[in-house]
Design a protein around this motif. Structure first.
Motif, PDB file in Angstrom:
ATOM      1  N   HIS A 154       0.837  -1.206   0.000  1.00 37.43           N
ATOM      2  CA  HIS A 154       0.000   0.000   0.000  1.00 37.43           C
ATOM      3  C   HIS A 154       0.875   1.261   0.000  1.00 37.43           C
ATOM      4  O   HIS A 154       0.591   2.222  -0.716  1.00 37.43           O
ATOM      5  CB  HIS A 154      -0.946  -0.003   1.204  1.00 37.43           C
ATOM      6  N   MET A 155       1.954   1.247   0.782  1.00 38.74           N
ATOM      7  CA  MET A 155       2.872   2.397   0.806  1.00 38.74           C
ATOM      8  C   MET A 155       3.512   2.604  -0.564  1.00 38.74           C
ATOM      9  O   MET A 155       3.620   3.731  -1.043  1.00 38.74           O
ATOM     10  CB  MET A 155       3.959   2.192   1.862  1.00 38.74           C
ATOM     11  N   ALA A 156       3.904   1.511  -1.211  1.00 35.31           N
ATOM     12  CA  ALA A 156       4.535   1.617  -2.528  1.00 35.31           C
ATOM     13  C   ALA A 156       3.564   2.170  -3.561  1.00 35.31           C
ATOM     14  O   ALA A 156       3.926   3.006  -4.388  1.00 35.31           O
ATOM     15  CB  ALA A 156       5.047   0.247  -2.967  1.00 35.31           C
ATOM     16  N   LYS A 157       2.304   1.732  -3.510  1.00 32.02           N
ATOM     17  CA  LYS A 157       1.303   2.186  -4.474  1.00 32.02           C
ATOM     18  C   LYS A 157       0.932   3.645  -4.280  1.00 32.02           C
ATOM     19  O   LYS A 157       0.681   4.366  -5.227  1.00 32.02           O
ATOM     20  CB  LYS A 157       0.040   1.329  -4.377  1.00 32.02           C
ATOM     21  N   THR A 158       0.859   4.094  -3.043  1.00 29.79           N
ATOM     22  CA  THR A 158       0.392   5.447  -2.758  1.00 29.79           C
ATOM     23  C   THR A 158       1.512   6.462  -2.629  1.00 29.79           C
ATOM     24  O   THR A 158       1.256   7.656  -2.572  1.00 29.79           O
ATOM     25  CB  THR A 158      -0.431   5.478  -1.457  1.00 29.79           C
ATOM     26  N   GLY A 159       2.760   5.975  -2.562  1.00 30.48           N
ATOM     27  CA  GLY A 159       3.882   6.895  -2.429  1.00 30.48           C
ATOM     28  C   GLY A 159       4.069   7.399  -1.016  1.00 30.48           C
ATOM     29  O   GLY A 159       4.765   8.387  -0.790  1.00 30.48           O
ATOM     30  N   LEU A 160       3.450   6.749  -0.060  1.00 33.13           N
ATOM     31  CA  LEU A 160       3.578   7.137   1.334  1.00 33.13           C
ATOM     32  C   LEU A 160       5.015   6.904   1.772  1.00 33.13           C
ATOM     33  O   LEU A 160       5.582   5.846   1.545  1.00 33.13           O
ATOM     34  CB  LEU A 160       2.617   6.307   2.195  1.00 33.13           C
ATOM     35  N   GLY A 161       5.632   7.889   2.396  1.00 28.37           N
ATOM     36  CA  GLY A 161       7.045   7.816   2.746  1.00 28.37           C
ATOM     37  C   GLY A 161       7.330   7.088   4.040  1.00 28.37           C
ATOM     38  O   GLY A 161       8.304   6.349   4.144  1.00 28.37           O
TER      39      GLY A 161
ATOM     40  N   PHE B 296       3.060  -3.637  20.763  1.00 29.96           N
ATOM     41  CA  PHE B 296       3.912  -3.679  19.576  1.00 29.96           C
ATOM     42  C   PHE B 296       3.950  -2.322  18.898  1.00 29.96           C
ATOM     43  O   PHE B 296       2.952  -1.614  18.842  1.00 29.96           O
ATOM     44  CB  PHE B 296       3.343  -4.733  18.619  1.00 29.96           C
ATOM     45  N   ARG B 297       5.106  -1.959  18.329  1.00 27.21           N
ATOM     46  CA  ARG B 297       5.246  -0.722  17.557  1.00 27.21           C
ATOM     47  C   ARG B 297       5.959  -1.080  16.255  1.00 27.21           C
ATOM     48  O   ARG B 297       6.981  -1.757  16.269  1.00 27.21           O
ATOM     49  CB  ARG B 297       6.060   0.308  18.334  1.00 27.21           C
ATOM     50  N   LEU B 298       5.423  -0.574  15.114  1.00 26.24           N
ATOM     51  CA  LEU B 298       5.993  -0.873  13.809  1.00 26.24           C
ATOM     52  C   LEU B 298       6.154   0.437  13.053  1.00 26.24           C
ATOM     53  O   LEU B 298       5.212   1.210  12.929  1.00 26.24           O
ATOM     54  CB  LEU B 298       5.063  -1.813  13.013  1.00 26.24           C
ATOM     55  N   THR B 299       7.359   0.683  12.545  1.00 30.04           N
ATOM     56  CA  THR B 299       7.619   1.848  11.699  1.00 30.04           C
ATOM     57  C   THR B 299       8.131   1.338  10.353  1.00 30.04           C
ATOM     58  O   THR B 299       9.124   0.619  10.297  1.00 30.04           O
ATOM     59  CB  THR B 299       8.676   2.781  12.323  1.00 30.04           C
ATOM     60  N   LEU B 300       7.423   1.712   9.287  1.00 24.04           N
ATOM     61  CA  LEU B 300       7.836   1.366   7.926  1.00 24.04           C
ATOM     62  C   LEU B 300       8.253   2.649   7.238  1.00 24.04           C
ATOM     63  O   LEU B 300       7.566   3.658   7.309  1.00 24.04           O
ATOM     64  CB  LEU B 300       6.687   0.720   7.155  1.00 24.04           C
ATOM     65  N   SER B 301       9.381   2.608   6.568  1.00 19.46           N
ATOM     66  CA  SER B 301       9.881   3.792   5.877  1.00 19.46           C
ATOM     67  C   SER B 301      10.235   3.399   4.453  1.00 19.46           C
ATOM     68  O   SER B 301      10.957   2.431   4.239  1.00 19.46           O
ATOM     69  CB  SER B 301      11.118   4.332   6.605  1.00 19.46           C
ATOM     70  N   ALA B 302       9.700   4.131   3.493  1.00 18.88           N
ATOM     71  CA  ALA B 302       9.972   3.850   2.080  1.00 18.88           C
ATOM     72  C   ALA B 302      11.214   4.617   1.671  1.00 18.88           C
ATOM     73  O   ALA B 302      11.171   5.811   1.418  1.00 18.88           O
ATOM     74  CB  ALA B 302       8.782   4.253   1.215  1.00 18.88           C
ATOM     75  N   ARG B 303      12.305   3.941   1.640  1.00 18.21           N
ATOM     76  CA  ARG B 303      13.570   4.528   1.213  1.00 18.21           C
ATOM     77  C   ARG B 303      14.081   3.683   0.075  1.00 18.21           C
ATOM     78  O   ARG B 303      13.676   2.546  -0.111  1.00 18.21           O
ATOM     79  CB  ARG B 303      14.577   4.530   2.365  1.00 18.21           C
ATOM     80  N   GLN B 304      15.055   4.227  -0.658  1.00 18.89           N
ATOM     81  CA  GLN B 304      15.620   3.445  -1.744  1.00 18.89           C
ATOM     82  C   GLN B 304      16.311   2.220  -1.167  1.00 18.89           C
ATOM     83  O   GLN B 304      16.941   2.274  -0.117  1.00 18.89           O
ATOM     84  CB  GLN B 304      16.640   4.266  -2.527  1.00 18.89           C
ATOM     85  N   ALA B 305      16.171   1.130  -1.890  1.00 19.13           N
ATOM     86  CA  ALA B 305      16.774  -0.116  -1.428  1.00 19.13           C
ATOM     87  C   ALA B 305      18.287   0.023  -1.399  1.00 19.13           C
ATOM     88  O   ALA B 305      18.883   0.631  -2.272  1.00 19.13           O
ATOM     89  CB  ALA B 305      16.379  -1.255  -2.355  1.00 19.13           C
ATOM     90  N   VAL B 306      18.877  -0.523  -0.380  1.00 22.77           N
ATOM     91  CA  VAL B 306      20.325  -0.516  -0.255  1.00 22.77           C
ATOM     92  C   VAL B 306      20.798  -1.921  -0.563  1.00 22.77           C
ATOM     93  O   VAL B 306      20.336  -2.893   0.034  1.00 22.77           O
ATOM     94  CB  VAL B 306      20.752  -0.108   1.171  1.00 22.77           C
ATOM     95  N   GLN B 307      21.699  -2.026  -1.509  1.00 13.78           N
ATOM     96  CA  GLN B 307      22.197  -3.330  -1.888  1.00 13.78           C
ATOM     97  C   GLN B 307      23.444  -3.620  -1.075  1.00 13.78           C
ATOM     98  O   GLN B 307      24.363  -2.809  -1.017  1.00 13.78           O
ATOM     99  CB  GLN B 307      22.539  -3.336  -3.377  1.00 13.78           C
TER     100      GLN B 307
END
Length: 158
Positions: free
Chosen positions: A22-29, A38-49
């Motif tokens: 859902h974050m990827a589709k909507t552009g949510l950062g 429980f606490r969950l933080t998701l952050s859309a950052r560029q993948a690090v290889q």
């Protein structure tokens, strides 16, 4: 974030994957969710290889250096033969003083030094361009009303 103690999120891998999609589709950062336990933080950052080193024995011998194939350089533009009249300024080329008047000079016309050949309009000023040479107009290289650059060939005399 308002807390709702009566509602608990079912934390499983599928739920997290759905949130990530859902974050990827909507552009949510970034998204932070939490409940009592429980606490969950998701952050859309560029993948690090990450690169893991390869053992020295498995490293192949160095290959020849990579040299990308460059496209061939374009040939220089063909220079017209004869006495080239160039635009002294950037502007718009006009062959005549007005649309209902004949051109100052056309192919086959004989011109003398000082004759008006064309007009370059620049910044609402009409600049009459005079011939620096005597000769016959062999070629007009631009169209009436066309924009021209500084030093662009406009006309050729022979």
């Amino acid at each position: 974030m308002a807390e709702n103690p009566s509602h608990s999120i079912d934390w499983n891998v599928e739920t997290v994957k759905e949130l990530m999609n859902h974050m990827a589709k909507t552009g949510l950062g970034e998204l932070t969710l939490e409940d009592e336990s429980f606490r969950l933080t998701l952050s859309a950052r560029q993948a690090v290889q990450t690169v893991q080193p390869v053992p020295a024995a498995a490293v192949p011998a160095p290959a020849a250096p990579f040299r990308p194939e460059l496209p061939p350089e374009p040939a220089p533009p063909e220079q017209p033969e004869g006495k080239v009249i160039r635009s002294p300024i950037v502007g718009t080329f006009y062959a005549a003083a007005s649309p209902d008047k004949p051109p100052f000079a056309r192919v086959g016309s004989r011109v003398k030094k000082g004759d008006t050949l064309f007009i370059i309009e620049s910044m609402k000023l009409m600049n009459e361009i005079q011939s620096e040479f005597e000769g016959e107009v062999a070629e007009v290289l631009v169209e009436n009303g066309q924009g021209v650059e500084y030093n662009q060939p406009i006309m050729v005399l022979r």
